[in-house]
Motif scaffolding. Sequence first.
Motif, PDB file in Angstrom:
ATOM      1  N   HIS A 222       0.663  -1.330  -0.377  1.00 15.83           N
ATOM      2  CA  HIS A 222      -0.208  -0.043   0.114  1.00 15.83           C
ATOM      3  C   HIS A 222       1.000   0.941   0.180  1.00 15.83           C
ATOM      4  CE1 HIS A 222      -3.741  -2.724   0.674  1.00 15.83           C
ATOM      5  NE2 HIS A 222      -3.102  -3.024   1.974  1.00 15.83           N
ATOM      6  N   LEU A 223       2.595   1.176  -0.054  1.00 10.41           N
ATOM      7  CA  LEU A 223       3.140   2.270   0.332  1.00 10.41           C
ATOM      8  C   LEU A 223       3.993   2.523  -0.789  1.00 10.41           C
ATOM      9  CD1 LEU A 223       3.541   1.505   3.727  1.00 10.41           C
ATOM     10  CD2 LEU A 223       1.916   3.303   2.826  1.00 10.41           C
ATOM     11  N   VAL A 224       4.566   1.174  -1.293  1.00 12.62           N
ATOM     12  CA  VAL A 224       5.535   1.840  -2.400  1.00 12.62           C
ATOM     13  C   VAL A 224       5.315   2.682  -3.009  1.00 12.62           C
ATOM     14  CG1 VAL A 224       6.935   0.042  -3.786  1.00 12.62           C
ATOM     15  CG2 VAL A 224       7.053  -1.077  -1.863  1.00 12.62           C
ATOM     16  N   GLY A 225       5.990   3.967  -4.090  1.00 13.31           N
ATOM     17  CA  GLY A 225       5.929   4.578  -5.222  1.00 13.31           C
ATOM     18  C   GLY A 225       4.462   5.347  -4.936  1.00 13.31           C
ATOM     19  N   ARG A 226       3.979   5.026  -3.298  1.00 15.45           N
ATOM     20  CA  ARG A 226       3.369   6.387  -3.073  1.00 15.45           C
ATOM     21  C   ARG A 226       4.028   7.314  -2.293  1.00 15.45           C
ATOM     22  NH1 ARG A 226      -1.752   2.586  -2.234  1.00 15.45           N
ATOM     23  NH2 ARG A 226      -3.719   2.581  -4.370  1.00 15.45           N
ATOM     24  N   LEU A 227       5.141   7.335  -1.050  1.00 15.41           N
ATOM     25  CA  LEU A 227       5.729   7.844  -0.517  1.00 15.41           C
ATOM     26  C   LEU A 227       6.651   7.748  -0.409  1.00 15.41           C
ATOM     27  CD1 LEU A 227       3.159   6.310   2.990  1.00 15.41           C
ATOM     28  CD2 LEU A 227       3.120   8.344   1.633  1.00 15.41           C
ATOM     29  N   PRO A 228       7.617   8.188  -0.565  1.00 19.41           N
ATOM     30  CA  PRO A 228       9.080   8.452  -0.349  1.00 19.41           C
ATOM     31  C   PRO A 228       9.841   7.551   1.069  1.00 19.41           C
ATOM     32  CG  PRO A 228       8.787  10.830   0.863  1.00 19.41           C
ATOM     33  CD  PRO A 228       7.254   9.696   0.211  1.00 19.41           C
ATOM     34  N   MET A 229       9.732   6.389   0.963  1.00 22.14           N
ATOM     35  CA  MET A 229       9.989   4.970   1.756  1.00 22.14           C
ATOM     36  C   MET A 229      11.271   5.181   2.300  1.00 22.14           C
ATOM     37  SD  MET A 229       7.633   2.872   2.201  1.00 22.14           S
ATOM     38  CE  MET A 229       7.825   1.629   2.469  1.00 22.14           C
ATOM     39  N   PRO A 230      11.552   5.269   3.303  1.00 22.08           N
ATOM     40  CA  PRO A 230      13.137   5.219   4.060  1.00 22.08           C
ATOM     41  C   PRO A 230      14.208   3.809   3.441  1.00 22.08           C
ATOM     42  CG  PRO A 230      10.995   5.303   6.013  1.00 22.08           C
ATOM     43  CD  PRO A 230      10.487   5.088   4.728  1.00 22.08           C
ATOM     44  N   PRO A 231      14.738   4.031   4.284  1.00 24.30           N
ATOM     45  CA  PRO A 231      16.065   2.825   3.503  1.00 24.30           C
ATOM     46  C   PRO A 231      15.477   1.452   3.489  1.00 24.30           C
ATOM     47  CG  PRO A 231      17.063   4.213   4.298  1.00 24.30           C
ATOM     48  CD  PRO A 231      15.612   5.169   4.747  1.00 24.30           C
TER      49      PRO A 231
END
Length: 241
Positions: A222-231
């Motif tokens: 649900h997060l990858v690509g939508r938010l700048p993910m931490p390392p």
Amino acid sequence: MDRIVYDRMAAHDSTHWWYRARRDILADYLTRYGDVPAGARILEIGCGTGHNLPMLAKFGSVEAIEIDPAARRIASERLGQPVGDAPLPELPGVERGAYDLVAVLDVVEHIEDDVAALAAMKSLLKPGGKILIAVPAHQWMWSAHDVVNHHHRRYSKATLKTAIERAGLKPDKLGYFNTLLFPLAAAARIAGRMTGRDDSDDSPPAKPLNTMFEAIFRLERHLVGRLPMPPGVSLVTLAKP
């Protein structure tokens, strides 16, 4: 890769938390950002035992390449048609300008000349085609796991972006994933380096841990690509000409 790596892949790619959750994350990522046309022609390069092929088949007609003979036999059975054996970076005999999507999932790090390999992949694309790329992140996390897998490098955002651009491509939605479990993975790598522990065994953990890790990792769909993910442990991007 060492023979044992393919053997473990064949034994565990349908049950191991990493394989299972990663397929779901990549499927969601492709759905949101791949713009894969209906009836797409798709090629997975370095498909291993073929565990990603059913996921990719949701987006179109899939072909595959794998250079290891034993893994190629398993992948051919799963695909229901022969899997090719053209090696990177040249990809001899592979049709140019023919594919809407090329997938290279934890493959580019195995190729000494990654820029030449990416340029060859670019030549396979139809107009508007893309390359789905996933690679391991952080050179400081190098361990026995990378050695038995015959990696040449792990990537940072900057080094992956540079390789892609040198091949005449542009990265899109480049970012980390496997972030939620990254602190645990980083601690394990540091502890292994301090103690000399061999971390090359990719067998799944005990079932309760396997289930828990899969649930945590899968949340990232649900997060990858939508938010700048931490390392995270890995990087993913869609590259296009």
